[in-house]
Structures are given as C-alpha cells and as structure tokens.
Design a protein around this motif. Structure first.
Motif, PDB file in Angstrom:
ATOM      1  N   ALA A  99     -20.898 -55.765  -4.471  1.00  0.00           N
ATOM      2  CA  ALA A  99     -20.610 -56.063  -5.873  1.00  0.00           C
ATOM      3  C   ALA A  99     -19.989 -54.800  -6.455  1.00  0.00           C
ATOM      4  O   ALA A  99     -20.459 -53.696  -6.187  1.00  0.00           O
ATOM      5  CB  ALA A  99     -21.896 -56.424  -6.607  1.00  0.00           C
ATOM      6  N   TRP A 100     -18.905 -54.981  -7.228  1.00  0.00           N
ATOM      7  CA  TRP A 100     -18.126 -53.823  -7.700  1.00  0.00           C
ATOM      8  C   TRP A 100     -18.204 -53.645  -9.206  1.00  0.00           C
ATOM      9  O   TRP A 100     -17.922 -54.572  -9.953  1.00  0.00           O
ATOM     10  CB  TRP A 100     -16.656 -53.970  -7.288  1.00  0.00           C
ATOM     11  CG  TRP A 100     -16.452 -53.940  -5.805  1.00  0.00           C
ATOM     12  CD1 TRP A 100     -16.275 -55.021  -4.989  1.00  0.00           C
ATOM     13  CD2 TRP A 100     -16.418 -52.784  -4.957  1.00  0.00           C
ATOM     14  NE1 TRP A 100     -16.135 -54.610  -3.684  1.00  0.00           N
ATOM     15  CE2 TRP A 100     -16.215 -53.229  -3.632  1.00  0.00           C
ATOM     16  CE3 TRP A 100     -16.545 -51.400  -5.202  1.00  0.00           C
ATOM     17  CZ2 TRP A 100     -16.143 -52.356  -2.545  1.00  0.00           C
ATOM     18  CZ3 TRP A 100     -16.462 -50.528  -4.109  1.00  0.00           C
ATOM     19  CH2 TRP A 100     -16.260 -51.011  -2.804  1.00  0.00           C
ATOM     20  N   VAL A 101     -18.560 -52.440  -9.616  1.00  0.00           N
ATOM     21  CA  VAL A 101     -18.509 -52.068 -11.032  1.00  0.00           C
ATOM     22  C   VAL A 101     -17.128 -51.497 -11.305  1.00  0.00           C
ATOM     23  O   VAL A 101     -16.704 -50.558 -10.635  1.00  0.00           O
ATOM     24  CB  VAL A 101     -19.593 -51.029 -11.384  1.00  0.00           C
ATOM     25  CG1 VAL A 101     -19.375 -50.477 -12.796  1.00  0.00           C
ATOM     26  CG2 VAL A 101     -20.979 -51.641 -11.270  1.00  0.00           C
ATOM     27  N   THR A 102     -16.434 -52.092 -12.273  1.00  0.00           N
ATOM     28  CA  THR A 102     -15.068 -51.646 -12.588  1.00  0.00           C
ATOM     29  C   THR A 102     -14.953 -51.093 -14.007  1.00  0.00           C
ATOM     30  O   THR A 102     -13.962 -50.453 -14.332  1.00  0.00           O
ATOM     31  CB  THR A 102     -14.069 -52.815 -12.459  1.00  0.00           C
ATOM     32  OG1 THR A 102     -14.510 -53.866 -13.320  1.00  0.00           O
ATOM     33  CG2 THR A 102     -14.016 -53.327 -11.022  1.00  0.00           C
ATOM     34  N   HIS A 103     -15.952 -51.369 -14.846  1.00  0.00           N
ATOM     35  CA  HIS A 103     -15.900 -50.909 -16.235  1.00  0.00           C
ATOM     36  C   HIS A 103     -17.217 -50.243 -16.623  1.00  0.00           C
ATOM     37  O   HIS A 103     -18.298 -50.742 -16.300  1.00  0.00           O
ATOM     38  CB  HIS A 103     -15.661 -52.088 -17.188  1.00  0.00           C
ATOM     39  CG  HIS A 103     -14.284 -52.650 -17.079  1.00  0.00           C
ATOM     40  ND1 HIS A 103     -13.872 -53.418 -16.006  1.00  0.00           N
ATOM     41  CD2 HIS A 103     -13.201 -52.536 -17.909  1.00  0.00           C
ATOM     42  CE1 HIS A 103     -12.602 -53.773 -16.181  1.00  0.00           C
ATOM     43  NE2 HIS A 103     -12.171 -53.255 -17.317  1.00  0.00           N
ATOM     44  N   GLY A 104     -17.098 -49.104 -17.307  1.00  0.00           N
ATOM     45  CA  GLY A 104     -18.261 -48.414 -17.852  1.00  0.00           C
ATOM     46  C   GLY A 104     -18.112 -48.379 -19.356  1.00  0.00           C
ATOM     47  O   GLY A 104     -17.170 -47.786 -19.858  1.00  0.00           O
ATOM     48  N   GLU A 107     -14.537 -48.660 -21.187  1.00  0.00           N
ATOM     49  CA  GLU A 107     -13.441 -48.107 -20.389  1.00  0.00           C
ATOM     50  C   GLU A 107     -13.353 -48.696 -18.990  1.00  0.00           C
ATOM     51  O   GLU A 107     -14.370 -48.964 -18.359  1.00  0.00           O
ATOM     52  CB  GLU A 107     -13.643 -46.595 -20.219  1.00  0.00           C
ATOM     53  CG  GLU A 107     -13.300 -45.789 -21.439  1.00  0.00           C
ATOM     54  CD  GLU A 107     -13.724 -44.348 -21.253  1.00  0.00           C
ATOM     55  OE1 GLU A 107     -13.768 -43.872 -20.099  1.00  0.00           O
ATOM     56  OE2 GLU A 107     -14.035 -43.711 -22.264  1.00  0.00           O
ATOM     57  N   LEU A 109     -12.805 -47.990 -15.185  1.00  0.00           N
ATOM     58  CA  LEU A 109     -13.043 -46.800 -14.374  1.00  0.00           C
ATOM     59  C   LEU A 109     -11.806 -46.466 -13.536  1.00  0.00           C
ATOM     60  O   LEU A 109     -11.067 -47.359 -13.124  1.00  0.00           O
ATOM     61  CB  LEU A 109     -14.233 -47.018 -13.447  1.00  0.00           C
ATOM     62  CG  LEU A 109     -15.555 -47.399 -14.129  1.00  0.00           C
ATOM     63  CD1 LEU A 109     -16.636 -47.633 -13.082  1.00  0.00           C
ATOM     64  CD2 LEU A 109     -15.993 -46.303 -15.094  1.00  0.00           C
ATOM     65  N   LEU A 113     -16.833 -48.657  -8.340  1.00  0.00           N
ATOM     66  CA  LEU A 113     -18.101 -48.217  -7.766  1.00  0.00           C
ATOM     67  C   LEU A 113     -18.826 -49.409  -7.164  1.00  0.00           C
ATOM     68  O   LEU A 113     -18.946 -50.464  -7.801  1.00  0.00           O
ATOM     69  CB  LEU A 113     -18.973 -47.598  -8.866  1.00  0.00           C
ATOM     70  CG  LEU A 113     -18.340 -46.464  -9.695  1.00  0.00           C
ATOM     71  CD1 LEU A 113     -19.212 -46.142 -10.914  1.00  0.00           C
ATOM     72  CD2 LEU A 113     -18.139 -45.224  -8.838  1.00  0.00           C
TER      73      LEU A 113
END
Lengths: 481, 481
Positions: A99-104, A107, A109, A113
C-alpha cells in the motif's frame, strides 16, 4: 426457550466442520467474537476475546525472545520506495503487495512511501549507520508491529491486508553465527507453538522457490489443520550477506579489516490465532489451549428458586477468591441467561473447563468441573480446588497436544514416487513425505498437478528414516493456507 | 586517555541544559541511544534502550487500564476518507495532518485511505454494528497502536509523524456514566504519571479552543519540564453524543426506547518518554525513575592487576545471583572500557544506582552503591543487598517525585490580572495561574501576546484557594511543547 431449544439452536447455527470447514471457521470467528470485518477491504478488527489470545501469545513468545538475548525496538511504518528497491529480489517480491502513501497532509510527496510489508529495508538502512566494529556485533533486535500486504481476499486472521507480528532482525560477524541464530529462532518458534499452542510442527528449510524474497534460505515450522491443509506457522530466514551488500552494512573485524555482516530475520504473526482455531476446534466451536485461553475456566452458578440464589452466589464468591491469581477465571452470574445457554456459549468460546455450582454442590462443598473436550465431569472438593484446577488445565494442555500430534501423524503419508504424490492429492489432503534430491522440476510438477507445495524438509528425519533411499532426505508437500 | 580525560570529554560533549535545553535534549536522546532519526521525514526509530522504557510504561499503564475493567482490541490502520469526514469538527482537525494511501499494489484505490491519526471514526463505525441493547453497555475497549500525524518538524519522542500510544474508546448509556469514565481515566493517567514516572501533574478540563476535534470537552494532565515549558502528558475526552449521532450508534434501553450512546476516548503516547527525559535529566544526562528504568542498577567490577580480576568477578557473579528477580540489574564486565568511562556512560544513560565492586569491597564482603542523583555513596553488606537495594530504589523514586514537585511548585506563579500574565511571560516561563471565568477573549489575548496557552483548569484548586475571587477558578497558562 428451554435449554434444549437453545442448545439445538446453537448446534444448528454452527456449520459442521465436515460440511464446510471454511464456513465453520468464519462462523466460529464471528460468533465467538474473535474478529470482525472492517469497512476497509482486506482489513480486520481483532475483537477483545481474539486479542486476548494474541496478548497471551505475545507474552509467552516475547519472554522466549528476550531469554535468547534479544531486545525490542521500533522502526518506522513507512518505507521510502528507493530503500525498498535496493535489494532486487526483495522489491520484486513485495512491491506488488504494497500500500502506497503518496500524500502527506495537503502536499504530494516527492517520493512515495510503502506501508511496511516487512522491515528489512528500513532496519538495514539503520544498521548501516549503527554498526561500525566487531564490538557492536551481534545486533539482536526484535519488533512487535503491524505490517501490510495488499490482499484481495480476506480470511480473518489467515489472510488480511494488515496483520500483527513480531519480526526479528539480527546481524552477525560470521555466517556460522548467523546460521546458528536462524536455527535457534526456528527452535524457539517450534517450542513456543508446541508448548503453548499445543500445535505439533515439522521444522526445516524450504526450497529455493518457496524462500523469502531476498533470503539465502528460509526455514519454517509447518502444521496441519483439521481440514488437512498445511499452515506455515513461523519462518526464520538466513539472509546471508544479500542485504548487507546492497545496504553497505560493514564492520571492522579484530584484524582491522572491513567486512559485511551476516543477517537473519524471523517472524510469527496473528495468523497463529487462526492456527489455534483450526487445529483444535470442533463442531461445538473453539477449543482453546489453557495456556493462551483468555478464560481458563468459567464458573456458571445455578439456581432455580430465589431461596437458593444467595447460598450459590456466596459459594461462587468463595471459589473466585480461592482461585485468584492461580487460574484466569471468568464468573458468569448474569440473570438473563440460563445455565444451558451459558454452557453452549462457553463451549463455543472454547473455555477449557466449566465449573458448575448448584445448590447440591454448595451442600457438598464441591464444584462440578466439566472439560470442554469430551465433557468429562469431575467433582472437585472446595479445599482441593487451588491445587486440582491448575493440574487439570495442564492435563488438558497435554491432551490437546497429544490429540493434535496423533492427527498430524495420521495425516502424514510417506510415499516413494511423484505418481504416488499425485494419486494421494487426487483423493486426500495432509502432508505427503517424498524422498527429494532438490530437483526443482519435481517440485514444480507436483505444484502444477496437485496444488501442493513443498512445505519444508524436516531437520528431524527420524519419522522418515526407514524410507530414505541412500542418505537422501524426505520433503513434505501439502496444500496450504 | 585517563579517566579524568574521559570524564572531561563526556562533560564537554554534552551541552549544558542552561546553555541550550533543546540541544541538550537532542544530544541526550542520541548519545544514550534512546532514539534516532530515520530516512522518512518526521519519523523516528526507537532504539532498544528507549523502547525498554516504553515497555515498562506499557506494562504499568496496561495493568491499570485492565484493572479498571477495560479490554484490549485492535482496529485497522487505514481509515476510508468518507468515514473520517462524518464528524465535521473531527475531519477539520485531522484531515490536514493525514498521510494518505492512494494505491494498493498496482491499482489506484477508488477512495483514498488515511493512515489513522486517531481511531474514533473506525471505532465508531464498528460500535454502530456491535451495540444493540443496554445489555451491551458499557463497551470498554483500549488499543495499543501506532498513529500518524504529518509533521514538518521532528523532535524525537515529542513531535514525530508516527508515534505509539494507547487509545481508549468507551460507550455508555448515560452522560453521567461517560463523564465518570472520563474523570476515572484522567485520574488513572495522573496516578500512573506521578507514581511510575515521578512526574507531578495538574489535572483538569481544557478550554473550548484547546479541546480535541470532535469532543464535547477535553480533560488533560499537564506537567512542567526543566526548561519551564509545559508538556501535555495525557488527555481524556468527553465525546458526548457527537460521534454517536453521526455514526448512528444506538441502543435499546430497558424501556425499549432507542437512544444514542455517550462516548469517551483517552490517550497517552511515547512522548512521555520525552517527558521523563525533560523532567528529571541534568547536565550529566538522563535520570530515570527506577520503576521504568531498563537497568535499575549497573554493576561495575574494578580491578587493576590481573591477580585481582578473578576474585572481583566471582563476587560480582554472587551479587548478580543474589539480586536475580529482585532488581533489574546490568553487569558491565567489559575489558575494553575503564571504570571511569563506564561511570560516565551509565550516568549519561540515567541508571539510578551504580554498584562498584573492587578488591577492597570483596575483602569487606560489601558493594559500594552510588546514587545517580547527587552521587551519594553507601556501602551495602552483601547479606543486606537483596533487602537494601530495592528499598534504596524506592527512596530514589520518591526523592525524584519530591524534587520534581518542588520544581513544579516553584514554577507555578499565581497572578490576578492579564497584565501580570504578560509581564510574567516577558521574562519567565512555567505555569501562571489566573482567575478565569471562561472568557475566550482573555485566553486569545494571552496566547497572542505571550505564546502561552490555557493548559487546564485544575480540578483540585486547593493550591489556589486563597487566590480565587468569589468562587471563580484559576486556570493555568504556559508555553507548551
């Protein structure tokens, strides 16, 4: 409803194992309130009764992990894609499941991650900063954490996107030492699973095709479930210097020479809650091994007339006090449920022993113990309760292991040829032991024709000694969860 | 290097608190190997020594959480955006701080998922399915988990994107009962932090502007650090029926009427490891309260000639055996470091007591104990060790609390007017207690002019009784972490 009606309803409600094992499993997990589905595909909620089993597992395994010299630590949940990509086989194995985190916050990224599918990449990055000299070795670290591997199908405890586990990560000066660690932790797992969960296992290396992505070799413990399918119960990986070389983890040896470390990793997960359910359960529901049962015994006070209630509850309170700190006891003195309803409820929930306390028991100064398994009854005088009940629980623990061992042995078939393997799986399940010389083609053919995979090559070949032609070893094949 | 050189080097290496508290803090955390930065912005690695402190905290707090009738469970890490959006204030407070998962494996998700910043939304969704009748209430569940709130600045333990915590989530039939729970858990936190961490706190409600996003009211315990800044040490939220209404969590009461439940949530985090560091530490490094210290005492064997070594190590082994199971003891018998180096190392690491064992101690059959705080020495005869050392540790625990209490009281200033608050913060830090009638304009003005926020309105107004005009209460203001 009468008690007989209630009982009938419970029995009717729960699917028989022989009718549909998978459905039986799901019903038990839901009805015993071990776990539930969540609104996120692939993710489960572990409810208090299921989590309490996991907490006992954690306590008992954590004690063994610390007793063998390891310390716990905590590494970040999110791993930069570039770190994950460093080890080629590793990223190939895990990237499709991330599973991919693309926004923090608001914003986007710069680099996405991954929610950790396992922590080798992060751990190795840190080890490359922490390790300098042979004096820093061995590094023996364990982590209890959640991990995520994107799944399309959910099977509560067995196959979920997110699961809980412990992952050990160690670094050593020599391969001899790291291999010792791999085998030590494999044996810690074997001992934990057999002693505490009453699940007998085969332990040994896997094949090249079944090893962990990025490992030199993977060792596993393997159990058989009551439907004849195998369950991988824990893995211990010899990582060799694969990660050390790409993450540049080096140390200065005693001669001042710079060398790469040798690494291991090993893990055991919440799927073992599923393993307990599928090893011991029956058509009445769960059967929990006393050592990990949230309630080791349940007290059901029984009265018919109001005049009996006070004496029964008074005696019940005495029993509770006498067992305080010796047994994990649950007293169910709720008015709104009948004793019969409670009997069924706690059988479904797998409580190893029921203690019935009625007016006659009070008069005799004893309680009636009923074993979950087989419903054997034994009156225990009040004075002997503190001594007898713990002993009874230990007898139950041993009997559960013996029973599972007999089932395992009855479900292990030794054969001599690939044709026999195919013939076996055309009709049956369980483990099939076949002399195997390491030929990947044989393994691939079995997998293609039968769906069975190579589970492990048992280190202890004692049971198969008479069947091994001239020094070769037998490998175990099974259809697996 | 001589011991004196080593000592000098250590002292020189560590910044004085009075010179730069923030730098002192970072240096102590890194040098004592409590934690490290990771390659992901805002995320930290908790190293074994730091994690061991957290494990002791967990054990001691978990015991209190269970003793008050709660059970642990586990809810999913990822929360669908639509669930998070149900409670308007909640999403407004947390959405800007969320890390978002947008891809699972190779697919883009239809709905993005937040890495939980807190679990109310997920928990409430499940409670709406689990709760039907008044018989299901109260629901008293706690979870130990990682959570994530996207941060641009990292301060190890104090402000990190990912942190560890426990979050309690309860549901009740009446507001009276849920408010009782809010205050009970606030007191559990107070007792835990004061008793185990030796950190005195003020406990009470916050103001409207400082409450948790989605709560009816937030209660907090607040401590003061050695630099005079306040640290929120734990929060307990009265959620009222805010979430119950939007998530439709209802129960049938005894009269058969459908009602919304009343909820609470409460949390305490790994930032309290930072709280321990900043409450007790000094220019030599950490000072750990014995109850959560990974090593409660360290044994440093001392010999000069090789002829002395055997006798010293033999006596050391006897000491280790005598204290087994009574004290968490660490023996450092490494050859390559001098006693002086070790003294400094374990002072930096905050071990409460050092036990020196040299040839003279062996001859006298005693060990020399040295307290980390003040370095008071006390020879303890071997026979009395098992009794004296635990008592000494308890004395140290009490003394640390007393010392922190005196510091707290010396850093609490009672004033009468807003002008005095402003004058105070122009020069000083610490808590300022001001009579406050709930006027949000006063609070806003203080924040704007001084940077100090309203920390809480202490429930126990005893210390301020003489200063409260006609029944009003004093509120505490401070600059805070």
């Amino acid at each position: 409803m009468t008690d007989a009606d209630v009982k009938k309803q419970f029995v009717e409600d729960l699917t028989d194992q022989s009718d549909d094992f998978s459905r039986w499993y799901n019903e038990v997990v839901r009805k015993a309130q071990l776990a539930d589905y969540s609104p996120v595909r692939g993710a489960m909620v572990i409810r208090p009764y299921g989590y309490a089993i996991w907490e006992h597992m954690q306590r008992l395994l954590d004690g063994r992990i610390k007793a063998t010299g390891h310390q716990n630590a905590y590494f970040p949940l999110l791993i930069p894609e570039s770190l994950l990509q460093k080890e080629a086989e590793h990223v190939e194995g895990f990237a499709p499941e991330c599973a991919w985190v693309t926004h923090g916050g608001r914003e986007e990224l710069e680099e996405r991650l991954a929610v950790r599918p396992t922590s080798e990449a992060m751990v190795c990055h840190m080890y490359s900063r922490w390790i300098e000299s042979y004096r820093d070795l061995p590094v023996l670290i364990n982590q209890w954490a959640n991990v995520m591997r994107w799944e399309k199908v959910t099977r509560l405890f067995l196959r979920t996107s997110e699961f809980l586990w412990q992952e050990g990560h160690t670094a050593h000066a020599t391969h001899e030492e790291s291999l010792g660690e791999v085998l030590r932790m494999l044996d810690v797992y074997r001992d934990f699973v057999e002693t505490e969960l009453a699940i007998p296992v085969y332990a040994g290396p896997k094949s090249e095709s079944e090893k962990f992505a990025g490992a030199e070799m993977t060792y596993a413990i393997e159990a058989v479930m009551r439907d004849g399918k195998a369950l991988q119960a824990g893995t211990s990986h010899d990582l060799g210097q694969h990660f050390a070389k790409v993450f540049d983890i080096t140390f200065q040896d005693e001669q001042g020479k710079r060398q790469h470390v040798w690494q291991t990793s090993w893990g055991l997960t919440t799927r073992m809650v599923g393993g307990v359910i599928m090893t011991h359960g029956d058509d009445q529901g769960l059967k929990l091994p006393p050592r990990v049962a949230p309630h080791q015994a349940v007290v059901v006070p029984i009265w018919r007339k109001d005049g009996e209630k006070a004496a029964v509850l008074e005696f019940t309170a005495k029993v509770r006090d006498a067992l305080q700190g010796r047994v994990r006891l649950h007293v169910d003195d709720r008015d709104q449920y009948s004793p019969g309803w409670k009997y069924n409820e706690y059988e479904l929930r797998g409580v190893p022993v029921r203690l019935e306390i009625g007016p006659r028991d009070v008069a005799q100064g004893s309680v009636m113990s009923v074993r979950r398994s087989g419903r054997a009854k034994e009156p225990i005088p009040f004075d002997r309760l503190g001594e007898r009940l713990p002993a009874l629980l230990e007898e139950i623990q041993q009997a559960m292991f013996q029973s599972a061992l007999e089932f395992r042995d009855a479900n292990t078939t030794v054969v001599r040829t690939v044709e026999e393997v195919e013939a076996h799986f055309a009709e049956k399940r369980g483990f099939v032991a076949l002399p195997w010389t390491g030929d990947a083609k044989v393994e691939a053919r079995i997998k293609e024709k039968t769906g069975a995979t190579l589970r492990c090559i048992p280190i202890d070949q004692t049971p198969f000694r008479d069947h091994a032609p001239d020094g070769s070893k037998l490998a175990l094949f099974a259809r697996a969860y």
